[in-house]
Design an enzyme around this catalytic site. Structure first.
Site, PDB file in Angstrom:
ATOM      1  N   ASP A 110       0.851  -1.193   0.000  1.00  0.00           N
ATOM      2  CA  ASP A 110       0.000   0.000   0.000  1.00  0.00           C
ATOM      3  C   ASP A 110       0.882   1.236   0.000  1.00  0.00           C
ATOM      4  OD1 ASP A 110      -1.904   1.957   0.298  1.00  0.00           O
ATOM      5  OD2 ASP A 110      -2.487   1.410   2.325  1.00  0.00           O
TER       6      ASP A 110
ATOM      7  N   ASP B 113       1.065   5.032   0.205  1.00  0.00           N
ATOM      8  CA  ASP B 113       0.197   6.057   0.782  1.00  0.00           C
ATOM      9  C   ASP B 113       1.006   7.347   0.904  1.00  0.00           C
ATOM     10  OD1 ASP B 113      -1.870   7.355   1.973  1.00  0.00           O
ATOM     11  OD2 ASP B 113      -1.781   6.279   3.875  1.00  0.00           O
TER      12      ASP B 113
ATOM     13  N   ASP C 201       2.702   1.888   3.629  1.00  0.00           N
ATOM     14  CA  ASP C 201       2.012   1.602   4.879  1.00  0.00           C
ATOM     15  C   ASP C 201       2.451   0.211   5.322  1.00  0.00           C
ATOM     16  OD1 ASP C 201       0.297   0.980   6.945  1.00  0.00           O
ATOM     17  OD2 ASP C 201      -1.470   1.855   5.998  1.00  0.00           O
TER      18      ASP C 201
END
Length: 347
Positions: free
Chosen positions: A97, A99, A249
């Site tokens: 992820d 981010d 993340d």
């Protein structure tokens, strides 16, 4: 006009379209997945599970959530409360992820978005794929599922076509996943005995900064070389910057019960589609401010009275909106609502 009711009406219209056209993700082995959802918060509730696809679709149509998540893990008891120990996890998808936060070029508040932070998020996704997942992990483009997160990020799922490799990866322990994350973030980088992947990346960075690389190409013990250099502080700075290029993340990789947004759902803060991309080339051309918009919402217009203290500007679907706008599209309405901009809808 009731603003919340109108916003939920738009979400319901979207999910009607997405389900009718078989766009909304149906997670594999749905009966073993935990779901979470939210309206004004990301997750108002979790520990939700469905027996089958029909039950899942029926729930989504009825409730029209503004945030919709599914577990990466497969669980024997997905509706049990009390954490991983009570859910009977027996397998887990692997996903990264990205981010991204506000960049130096951005001139907006931290929770806002613009072309600069969106471009940075895309660049980081490309970097992760081209610098790590393909050359170092031995994956092909076809082994990856690339998804725009709906905000300032991307989800990169590892889905090898080879079923034996997929079986191994999805049975990795938390410690195995942590090792991979540490490698990508350079946390286990050993300058006394540098590996081929980080050697290649850093030499590339050295050349960009006009640092001679002949010794680095021949020698594995870089610490010995660097300490003898007059420009060693510059070299160490380049290495540190390279290790911090990706905003990942880490909990998405490490946490056994982590939830990730359902593909082709809407993001409750932006109203943008959590959009899957077919390949790396499509990612490179992708513009979320146009390509992640539900086109039907652009045909709807609302008259608004914005009375927020914040001065803002956002471009959605090729149109600019700001704190003095009197008319907004359905897409812009969802964005303003998701970012808590104070406004009323006129009849």
């Amino acid at each position: 006009m009731n603003t919340f009711a109108e916003v939920q009406k738009l979400y319901r219209e979207y999910y009607n379209f997405a389900i009718k056209n078989n766009l909304l993700e149906i997670p594999d082995c749905i009966e073993y997945r935990e779901f979470g959802y939210g309206y004004l918060k990301k997750v108002d509730n979790r520990n939700l599970s469905f027996k089958n696809e029909r039950e899942y679709k029926s729930w989504v149509l009825k409730n029209a959530p503004m945030h919709l998540y599914k577990s990466l893990a497969y669980m024997r008891y997905p509706s049990n409360v009390g954490g991983a120990s009570n859910k009977g996890i027996f397998r887990r998808e692997m996903a990264f992820d990205i981010d991204v936060h506000k960049t130096e070029k951005c001139n907006h508040e931290d929770d806002w978005i613009c072309k600069y932070c969106l471009e940075e998020a895309k660049n980081q996704a490309i970097y992760l794929i081209e610098e790590f997942l393909i050359p170092d992990f031995g994956l092909d483009e076809d082994d990856l599922k690339i998804v725009f997160s709906g905000n300032r990020g991307y989800h990169i799922y590892i889905k090898p076509k080879n079923k034996d490799i997929l079986e191994i990866i999805e049975n990795y322990s938390k410690e195995d996943r942590r090792f991979l994350m540490d490698y990508i973030l350079g946390k286990n980088l050993n300058l006394h005995n540098i590996g081929s992947g980080w050697r290649r990346r850093l030499i590339k960075e050295f050349k960009k900064n006009n640092i001679g690389t002949r010794q680095f190409e021949k020698e594995k013990n870089w610490k010995k070389i660097i300490e003898k250099r007059k420009n060693k502080e510059k070299i160490y700075n380049i290495i540190d910057k390279s290790k911090n290029k990706l905003e990942l993340d880490e909990k998405v990789m490490e946490d056994d019960i982590r939830l990730l947004r359902v593909i082709n759902s809407l993001h409750g803060y932006t109203g943008f589609i959590v959009k899957p991309l077919n390949n790396l080339n499509e990612l490179k051309k992708f513009n979320p401010l146009k390509d992640a918009i539900f086109k039907y919402f652009e045909k709807i217009e609302y008259r608004v009275d914005i009375f927020d203290d914040r001065k803002f500007e956002i471009q959605i679907g090729g149109k600019k909106y700001h704190h003095k706008s009197k008319k907004v599209s359905g897409s812009a309405l969802l964005y303003l609502f998701g970012h808590n901009i104070k406004f009323t809808l006129e009849e």
